[in-house]
Design a protein around this motif. Structure first.
Motif, PDB file in Angstrom:
ATOM      1  N   VAL A   1       0.836  -1.202   0.000  1.00 52.82           N
ATOM      2  CA  VAL A   1       0.000   0.000   0.000  1.00 52.82           C
ATOM      3  C   VAL A   1       0.871   1.253   0.000  1.00 52.82           C
ATOM      4  O   VAL A   1       0.621   2.199  -0.757  1.00 52.82           O
TER       5      VAL A   1
ATOM      6  N   LYS B   1       1.190   4.096  -3.055  1.00 47.66           N
ATOM      7  CA  LYS B   1       0.940   5.512  -2.779  1.00 47.66           C
ATOM      8  C   LYS B   1       2.132   6.369  -3.191  1.00 47.66           C
ATOM      9  O   LYS B   1       1.973   7.432  -3.808  1.00 47.66           O
TER      10      LYS B   1
ATOM     11  N   ASN C   1      -2.239  -2.021   9.836  1.00 47.39           N
ATOM     12  CA  ASN C   1      -3.235  -2.474   8.873  1.00 47.39           C
ATOM     13  C   ASN C   1      -4.128  -3.548   9.483  1.00 47.39           C
ATOM     14  O   ASN C   1      -3.643  -4.532  10.037  1.00 47.39           O
TER      15      ASN C   1
ATOM     16  N   LYS D   1      -0.600   5.746   9.433  1.00 49.18           N
ATOM     17  CA  LYS D   1      -1.884   5.371   8.842  1.00 49.18           C
ATOM     18  C   LYS D   1      -2.403   4.152   9.594  1.00 49.18           C
ATOM     19  O   LYS D   1      -1.672   3.164   9.774  1.00 49.18           O
TER      20      LYS D   1
ATOM     21  N   LEU E   1      -6.509  -1.541   4.976  1.00 48.44           N
ATOM     22  CA  LEU E   1      -6.036  -1.184   3.641  1.00 48.44           C
ATOM     23  C   LEU E   1      -5.658  -2.384   2.793  1.00 48.44           C
ATOM     24  O   LEU E   1      -5.766  -2.340   1.575  1.00 48.44           O
TER      25      LEU E   1
ATOM     26  N   THR F   1      -9.431   7.734  -3.542  1.00 44.32           N
ATOM     27  CA  THR F   1      -9.590   6.278  -3.464  1.00 44.32           C
ATOM     28  C   THR F   1     -10.546   5.943  -2.330  1.00 44.32           C
ATOM     29  O   THR F   1     -10.750   6.733  -1.400  1.00 44.32           O
TER      30      THR F   1
ATOM     31  N   TRP G   1      -8.023   4.757   1.212  1.00 38.73           N
ATOM     32  CA  TRP G   1      -6.994   5.581   1.841  1.00 38.73           C
ATOM     33  C   TRP G   1      -7.606   6.637   2.754  1.00 38.73           C
ATOM     34  O   TRP G   1      -7.156   6.860   3.859  1.00 38.73           O
TER      35      TRP G   1
END
Length: 202
Positions: A26, A30, A131, A163, A167, A198, A201
Motif C-alpha cells: 500500500v 501511494k 493495517n 496510517k 487497507l 480512493t 486511503w
C-alpha cells in the motif's frame, strides 16, 4: 518489474519463494503513484520503487484465519484462546502460535523482529502503517497503535507519518500487521500525505 517483498516473517517456505508481499504494498503504490503524477519516467519510478522496497518491512499476526470463498469457511482453525505470528494474507501459516496475550506484548514481538531487520539507531525516521486484516474493529487497531507508538518512542525513533485502518485485507480475518518504512528520502512523507481519490486511503 518490481516485486514488493516486505513480509519479514517468512522466507523460502513451503508456501513461498523468497519473501511475501503484504501491507507494505500500500505504501509502495501511494509513493509511486505520487511520483508518476509528477511526471517521472518509468526508469525513474523503477529506481524509486527499488529504494522504497529496500526500506519497507512488515510483519503481522492473526486471531482467526481468512475465509476461503470457494468453500465458504476459514482455511484452517485457530483456537479461541490462540493467535499466530507471521500469517500471510492468503492464509499461509505463520512462524509461531501462542495463547492470547496483551496487545502490548504482541506489539513488542513485532517491533523486536522489525528492529532485527532494520538495525535502527536513535533518531531514525519512519512512516508507520497499522493495517487491519478485515475483521478487526478499528478501535482495536487504534489501541494496538497506541502500544506500538509508545514502544517506538522508547526505541528513540521519530514517526513522521501514521496510517491506521483496513487497507490490505483477507476475507473475515481478525488480526493486524505492522509496516515500517524507513524514510531515507524526506520527500516520501509528501508522497504519503498527497491527496488521492480512493475508497480505502481516506
Amino acid at each position: 518489474a518490481i516485486i514488493v517483498d516486505d513480509d519479514i516473517a517468512m522466507e523460502d517456505s513451503t508456501y513461498t519463494a523468497g519473501r511475501r508481499g503484504i501491507a507494505g504494498t500500500v505504501f509502495m503504490h501511494k509513493i509511486i503513484g505520487y511520483y508518476a503524477d509528477q511526471g517521472k519516467s518509468l526508469n525513474d519510478l523503477k529506481a524509486i520503487a527499488e529504494k522504497v522496497n529496500d526500506n519497507l518491512k512488515s510483519i503481522g499476526l492473526a486471531l482467526t484465519a481468512a475465509t476461503v470463498p470457494e468453500v465458504g469457511k476459514p482455511g484452517f482453525d485457530i483456537a479461541d484462546d490462540e493467535f499466530e505470528y507471521g500469517i500471510g494474507i492468503h492464509g499461509e501459516p505463520g512462524y509461531r502460535r501462542e495463547k492470547i496475550k496483551p496487545a502490548k506484548e504482541m506489539a513488542a514481538e513485532l517491533i523486536g523482529r522489525l528492529k532485527e531487520e532494520f538495525n535502527w539507531t536513535t533518531g531514525d525516521r519512519f512512516a508507520v502503517l497499522v493495517n487491519g486484516m478485515g475483521g478487526t474493529p478499528l478501535m482495536e487497531l487504534y489501541l494496538f497503535w497506541n502500544d506500538i507508538q509508545g514502544q517506538l518512542g522508547d526505541e528513540g525513533l521519530e514517526v513522521d507519518f501514521v496510517k491506521v485502518g483496513d487497507l490490505m485485507t483477507s476475507l473475515e480475518m481478525q488480526g493486524a500487521s505492522l509496516t515500517l518504512l524507513k524514510l531515507e528520502d524526506a520527500d516520501w512523507v509528501s508522497a504519503l500525505q498527497a491527496p488521492v481519490n480512493t475508497a480505502a486511503w481516506g
